[in-house]
Design a protein around this motif. Structure first.
Motif, mmCIF file in Angstrom:
data_model
loop_
_atom_site.group_PDB
_atom_site.id
_atom_site.type_symbol
_atom_site.label_atom_id
_atom_site.label_comp_id
_atom_site.label_asym_id
_atom_site.label_seq_id
_atom_site.Cartn_x
_atom_site.Cartn_y
_atom_site.Cartn_z
ATOM 1 N N ARG A 2 0.865 -1.184 0.000
ATOM 2 C CA ARG A 2 0.000 0.000 0.000
ATOM 3 C C ARG A 2 0.904 1.236 0.000
ATOM 4 N NH1 ARG A 2 -2.036 -3.322 3.976
ATOM 5 N NH2 ARG A 2 -1.115 -2.013 5.603
ATOM 6 N N PHE A 3 0.792 2.019 -1.074
ATOM 7 C CA PHE A 3 1.607 3.226 -1.220
ATOM 8 C C PHE A 3 0.739 4.463 -0.994
ATOM 9 C CE2 PHE A 3 4.022 0.184 -3.781
ATOM 10 C CZ PHE A 3 5.323 0.444 -3.366
ATOM 11 N N VAL A 35 -2.558 2.311 -4.468
ATOM 12 C CA VAL A 35 -1.991 3.658 -4.419
ATOM 13 C C VAL A 35 -3.067 4.655 -4.009
ATOM 14 C CG1 VAL A 35 -0.799 5.487 -5.677
ATOM 15 C CG2 VAL A 35 -0.334 3.095 -6.238
ATOM 16 N N GLU A 36 -2.757 5.435 -2.984
ATOM 17 C CA GLU A 36 -3.569 6.593 -2.618
ATOM 18 C C GLU A 36 -2.701 7.824 -2.782
ATOM 19 O OE1 GLU A 36 -5.778 8.432 1.324
ATOM 20 O OE2 GLU A 36 -6.187 6.352 0.753
ATOM 21 N N ASP A 168 2.102 1.083 3.631
ATOM 22 C CA ASP A 168 3.369 0.410 3.903
ATOM 23 C C ASP A 168 4.542 1.333 3.596
ATOM 24 O OD1 ASP A 168 2.262 -2.231 4.508
ATOM 25 O OD2 ASP A 168 1.689 -2.250 2.389
ATOM 26 N N VAL A 169 4.365 2.193 2.589
ATOM 27 C CA VAL A 169 5.412 3.113 2.163
ATOM 28 C C VAL A 169 4.774 4.449 1.794
ATOM 29 C CG1 VAL A 169 7.222 3.582 0.458
ATOM 30 C CG2 VAL A 169 6.876 1.249 1.278
ATOM 31 N N VAL A 170 5.399 5.536 2.261
ATOM 32 C CA VAL A 170 4.997 6.880 1.849
ATOM 33 C C VAL A 170 6.011 7.369 0.820
ATOM 34 C CG1 VAL A 170 4.648 9.279 2.571
ATOM 35 C CG2 VAL A 170 3.887 7.398 4.044
ATOM 36 N N VAL A 171 5.514 7.911 -0.281
ATOM 37 C CA VAL A 171 6.367 8.437 -1.347
ATOM 38 C C VAL A 171 6.079 9.924 -1.493
ATOM 39 C CG1 VAL A 171 7.038 8.241 -3.767
ATOM 40 C CG2 VAL A 171 6.185 6.222 -2.547
ATOM 41 N N PRO A 192 7.956 4.347 6.641
ATOM 42 C CA PRO A 192 9.024 4.254 5.636
ATOM 43 C C PRO A 192 8.790 5.289 4.534
ATOM 44 C CG PRO A 192 8.123 2.091 6.145
ATOM 45 C CD PRO A 192 7.196 3.091 6.760
ATOM 46 N N LEU A 193 9.805 6.110 4.273
ATOM 47 C CA LEU A 193 9.661 7.205 3.316
ATOM 48 C C LEU A 193 10.594 7.022 2.133
ATOM 49 C CD1 LEU A 193 8.567 10.069 2.557
ATOM 50 C CD2 LEU A 193 10.523 10.999 3.831
#
Length: 462
Positions: A2-3, A35-36, A168-171, A192-193
């Motif tokens: 999940r991003f 993706v959100e 799970d991961v922030v972009v 996690p970035l």
């Protein structure tokens, strides 16, 4: 996985960074990931012309700030509920059918915002020029620029998205730099970035008064991230040296092209003459990116026509168009899909060198995907773009002198007459690594490796 993507520039904003994440988002969803997106609520751009997002992408639109609302003439101060891409697309089509008629004069200033990455130039009416001056005046007093007022609203939306989406991961996507503090806020919560920096925040064109702040923001983003992605090897080297980053933390993910683009499904609206050598330039003009040498040679070589798609034409270009008798054609602004279609219909794609010889403009990768010869006009010395054109056997890498340009055009005319122009085009196996599916797969692999490194210390302790 999940991003959660934090991106100020995201469709419908038609900037290069918005296109980058439209394509990468599409490929992530195709690969089975969720993706959100947190993006500003900046209506007024109108529908169409951008890559279509998958229907299950969730986009949370956030109030952009009072100044941007004033410049656009529209907007809301509250966070817009998260919607799917399909729902958002329908809403855009409904409200965007006649944007110019719906918006008041403030809203019509959107035309200046569509190219906020370009300098002030001709092609704007007095309202557009006023908007540019307002943005410049505010950006002279606020770091990183007038869009900084979006940050507090985006951080508030971040809390909602983290609670609901449990990413799970922030972009975080740069540019613009106003997105970076939101990503740093996520990292401070232990998430996690990944920072898609693209280019450094501290750049040669950064105003002297903001260099210290730019360095600090860039440093904080790099240290908060588990992975930093950039678009060039030179940028990676600069960041690693500037902030003493460990090996493997900075990865290079270049711009790309869409290998599935169907010319028959997208219309450029541009007609080309098979009896002429048709050149096409798509992009912006800056003080360091002059086309006058090329224009002079085009007018001196019979059988050549140059078409130019740009949102703002410098005054000298308008003068050439006026006296060219149709040999130099100004197409105005072409939406992304129309520009890509035109790139695949012309004979030769023209690129004008950047001021920085190590930079490779994202447009070059679109050009490579078009399967047409590229004519890169550089300065006196070799640059990174010319090296890429030569390595992919994509056409001509020449100095921007009358002699070399004329020689290349005459050679191209002969090649077309003999049916051999395609032999100067890049080979698919030479450029496949720059397709968006390939780039997204590489990015995902790098993210997974960064997550493994992040977990390793905890595993060792246990």
């Amino acid at each position: 996985m999940r991003f959660l993507l934090i991106a100020y520039d995201f469709p419908p904003i038609p900037s290069p960074q918005a296109l980058r994440w439209a394509y990468l988002t599409r490929e992530l969803v195709k690969s089975g990931h969720r993706v959100e997106v947190i993006a500003p609520d900046v209506p007024g751009y109108g529908p169409g012309g951008l890559p279509e997002l998958p229907a299950d992408v969730i986009v949370r639109r956030v109030f952009p700030g009072r100044l941007t609302r004033f410049l656009l003439g529209r907007g809301r101060k509250t966070t817009v509920p998260a919607t799917s891409a399909a729902t958002a697309s329908t809403a855009d089509e409904t409200r965007g059918a006649s944007v110019e008629e719906v918006l008041n004069w403030k809203g019509r200033l959107r035309k200046s915002l569509e190219s906020s990455f370009a300098g002030e130039g001709s092609g704007l009416n007095w309202k557009g020029r006023l908007a540019e001056r307002i943005k410049a005046a505010v950006s002279d007093r606020v770091f990183p620029d007038y869009r900084a007022e979006w940050v507090e609203h985006a951080i508030a939306a971040l809390q909602v998205s983290v609670a609901e989406a449990r990413p799970d991961v922030v972009v975080v996507s740069h540019e613009p730099a106003c997105a970076l503090p939101v990503g740093i806020a996520a990292a401070r919560q232990g998430l996690p970035l990944v920072v898609d920096l693209g280019d450094p925040v501290l750049a040669p064109y950064t105003p002297e008064k903001w260099k210290k702040a730019a360095f600090a923001l860039e440093r904080d983003a790099c240290h908060a991230a588990m992975m930093v992605s950039v678009t060039t090897d030179a940028a990676a080297e600069v960041l690693q040296e500037r902030h003493s980053l460990p090996d493997g933390k900075v990865v290079v993910i270049r711009q790309g092209f869409d290998p599935d683009f169907r010319t028959d499904a997208a219309h450029s609206g541009v007609l080309f003459d098979s009896g002429m050598l048709e050149l096409l330039y798509t992009g912006s003009f800056y003080s360091f990116r002059s086309a006058q040498m090329l224009l002079d040679v085009v007018l001196s070589v019979p059988g050549v026509r140059l078409s130019i798609a740009t949102i703002r034409a410098p005054d000298y270009l308008l003068e050439y168009v006026d006296r060219s008798q149709g040999r130099i054609r100004l197409l105005g602004f072409l939406p992304h899909t129309a520009a890509v279609a035109a790139q695949r219909q012309c004979d030769i794609l023209v690129n004008l060198a950047n001021a920085d010889p190590v930079q490779v403009p994202g447009k070059i990768f679109e050009y490579l995907g078009a399967g047409k010869p590229v004519m890169h006009l550089r300065g006196e010395h070799q640059d990174a773009t010319g090296t890429l054109v030569s390595a992919t056997r994509a056409g001509w890498d020449i100095a921007s002198t009358p002699e070399q340009i004329e020689s290349a055009l005459i050679e191209a005319i002969d090649c077309k007459a003999e049916g051999k122009l395609s032999m100067r085009a890049p080979l698919r196996d030479q450029v496949g690594q720059y397709s968006w599916p390939s780039l997204a797969a590489r990015w995902l692999s790098d993210v997974e490796a960064a997550l493994d490194r992040r977990r390793r210390p905890a595993d060792a302790i246990s």
